[in-house]
Design an enzyme around this catalytic site. Structure first.
Site, PDB file in Angstrom:
ATOM      1  N   THR A 126      -4.739   6.502   1.342  1.00 45.97           N
ATOM      2  CA  THR A 126      -3.601   6.309   0.441  1.00 45.97           C
ATOM      3  C   THR A 126      -4.043   6.310  -1.012  1.00 45.97           C
ATOM      4  OG1 THR A 126      -1.979   4.657  -0.259  1.00 45.97           O
ATOM      5  CG2 THR A 126      -3.903   3.811   0.874  1.00 45.97           C
ATOM      6  N   ASP A 127      -3.131   6.703  -1.897  1.00 45.68           N
ATOM      7  CA  ASP A 127      -3.452   6.645  -3.334  1.00 45.68           C
ATOM      8  C   ASP A 127      -3.677   5.207  -3.794  1.00 45.68           C
ATOM      9  OD1 ASP A 127      -0.787   5.786  -3.138  1.00 45.68           O
ATOM     10  OD2 ASP A 127      -0.042   7.077  -4.741  1.00 45.68           O
ATOM     11  N   GLU A 128      -3.181   4.233  -3.008  1.00 44.75           N
ATOM     12  CA  GLU A 128      -3.272   2.830  -3.441  1.00 44.75           C
ATOM     13  C   GLU A 128      -4.716   2.323  -3.526  1.00 44.75           C
ATOM     14  OE1 GLU A 128      -0.529   0.024  -1.803  1.00 44.75           O
ATOM     15  OE2 GLU A 128       1.099   1.471  -1.792  1.00 44.75           O
ATOM     16  N   LYS A 185      -7.588  -0.412   3.261  1.00 43.95           N
ATOM     17  CA  LYS A 185      -7.676   1.052   3.352  1.00 43.95           C
ATOM     18  C   LYS A 185      -8.902   1.548   2.574  1.00 43.95           C
ATOM     19  CE  LYS A 185      -5.024   3.585   4.992  1.00 43.95           C
ATOM     20  NZ  LYS A 185      -4.898   4.157   6.364  1.00 43.95           N
ATOM     21  N   TYR A 189      -3.572  -4.833   1.622  1.00 39.27           N
ATOM     22  CA  TYR A 189      -3.405  -3.533   2.309  1.00 39.27           C
ATOM     23  C   TYR A 189      -4.320  -2.476   1.681  1.00 39.27           C
ATOM     24  CZ  TYR A 189      -1.469   1.153   2.999  1.00 39.27           C
ATOM     25  OH  TYR A 189      -1.332   2.496   3.244  1.00 39.27           O
TER      26      TYR A 189
END
Ligand code: NAD
Ligand code: DAU
Length: 341
Positions: free
Chosen positions: A124-126, A155, A151
């Site tokens: 994810t970009d997060e 990741k 989260y």
């Protein structure tokens, strides 16, 4: 690709990917390995009856179960399985560490033992944190790690383990980092389906903080086409950012949804902000565009219209997803600020 092992294929993106893989690779054998958590739903797999397809109910942290399901000669593992909702990770991070970190390592170990040819980690970009509201700055593959929520940190941890498996053991790995997906079958804890479901029922829409946070939205099928392309064509060891250059403020997205449904803006209800709320995501996807020739096919207008239509014509799916434990989650998450559905 003759044998694919897809984890988390009963979730929102995984189920779209299973459909795409079976359509694009009709000769292949596809195993969908999923623990069917609250977010996994066999309703999402309705209509999938290809001969080469099988569903296995299992947990990616369970090494024996993974080894049993993972056939000799598997060409690739595509790992979608995860706890995926930021708010739940703020409430409790345990399951995020267990599935997203430990589960990824279990899969990597099993991949090596079974001599799987390629491992695709759906990230994810997060993991790259938050961007300032200066529109000239974007996430690139060179952006550093700066995860802000449990989260995102889990990741990022998973990505580090994937990188280490490549560096230390020479496993063929590919990492994809996408922004906010929207489309059919997304669990209504996420902002877009939550808004659609609430608006359809004339219920208030909770907007966090000032509503000016920016997300970079992409249709789930465009994301899946990018993953399939990366699976088939990427350089070993590559990381690709995936985005449709579609930055929008939350409040703008909310108003578009209400307008398309013909509902009043008075349903918008500003509530207390998410702790640590990332301000802006914006993805530069020029690497996957130039190296693999990927481009999104949906525009925001076409994609959002089709998505809203899907939820309108699948009211049963929506109401099943919003029943039972969802009501408890909702009451806990929004408290008395927004009445539960
Ligand atoms: P989702 O929550 O809808 O689905 C997750 C799926 O994983 C469910 O079917 C669930 O049953 C399964 N699962 C959870 N724990 C498991 C375990 N221990 N073992 C086996 N299966 C398990 O998530 P999603 O939105 O479809 O996201 C899929 C992947 O894509 C995730 O890895 C997520 O981090 C990543 N991603 C999501 C987005 C997004 O906007 N939704 C964007 C970028 C990346
Ligand atoms: O960027 C990719 C990520 O996008 C994925 O990795 C995650 O799995 C996925 O959940 C998503 O994370 P976000 O936190 O951006 O998505 P969410 O739908 O939870 O929230 C989108 C924006 O809307 C965010 O700024 C928070 C806001 N929001 C969300 C909810 C649930 C609200 O204003 N009100 C809400 O009730």
């Amino acid at each position: 690709m003759n044998q694919l092992f897809i984890t988390g294929g009963a979730g929102f993106i995984g189920s779209a990917f299973v459909r795409l893989a079976l359509a694009e690779l009709p000769q292949s054998e596809v195993t969908n390995f999923d623990a069917l958590t609250y977010a996994g739903n066999t309703d999402n797999l309705e209509g999938i009856d290809a001969e080469g397809y099988r569903f296995v109910h299992g947990d990616i942290t369970d090494r024996d179960a993974v080894m049993e399901a993972l056939g000799q000669g598997t060409d690739a593992i595509v790992n979608f399985a995860a706890e995926s909702h930021v708010d739940r990770s703020i409430a409790s991070a345990d399951e995020f560490v267990r599935t997203n970190v430990l589960g990824t390592q279990v899969l990597l170990d099993c991949a090596r033992e079974r001599k799987v040819s390629r491992f695709v980690q759906v990230s994810t970009d997060e993991v790259m944190g938050s961007l300032p509201e200066d529109e000239r700055e974007f996430f690139t593959e060179e952006s550093g790690f700066s995860p802000n929520s449990p989260y995102a940190a889990s990741k990022a941890g998973a990505e580090h383990l994937v990188r280490a498996a490549r560096h230390t053991f020479g496993l063929d790995t590919v990492i994809t980092r996408c922004g906010n997906n929207y489309g059919p079958r997304q669990f209504p804890e996420k902002f877009l389906p939550l808004m659609i479901a609430n608006a359809m029922n004339d219920q208030p829409i909770p907007v966090y903080g000032d509503g000016r946070n920016v997300r970079d939205w992409i249709h789930v099928d465009d994301h899946c086409r990018a993953i399939l392309l990366a699976l088939r064509k990427a350089r070993a060891g590559a990381t690709y950012n995936i985005g449709a250059r579609n930055e929008r403020r939350n409040i703008e997205v909310a108003k578009s949804v209400l307008d398309q449904l013909g509902k009043p803006h008075s349903l918008l209800t500003f509530v207390k902000d998410r702790p640590g709320h990332d301000r802006r995501y914006a993805i530069d996807s020029s690497l996957i565009e130039s190296e693999l020739g990927w481009k999104p096919q949906e525009t925001w207008e076409s994609g959002l219209g089709k998505t809203i239509e899907w939820y309108q014509t699948n009211g049963d799916w929506v109401e099943r997803a919003r029943s039972g434990a969802y009501r408890e989650f909702y009451a806990q998450q929004y408290g008395s600020e927004v009445k539960a559905p």
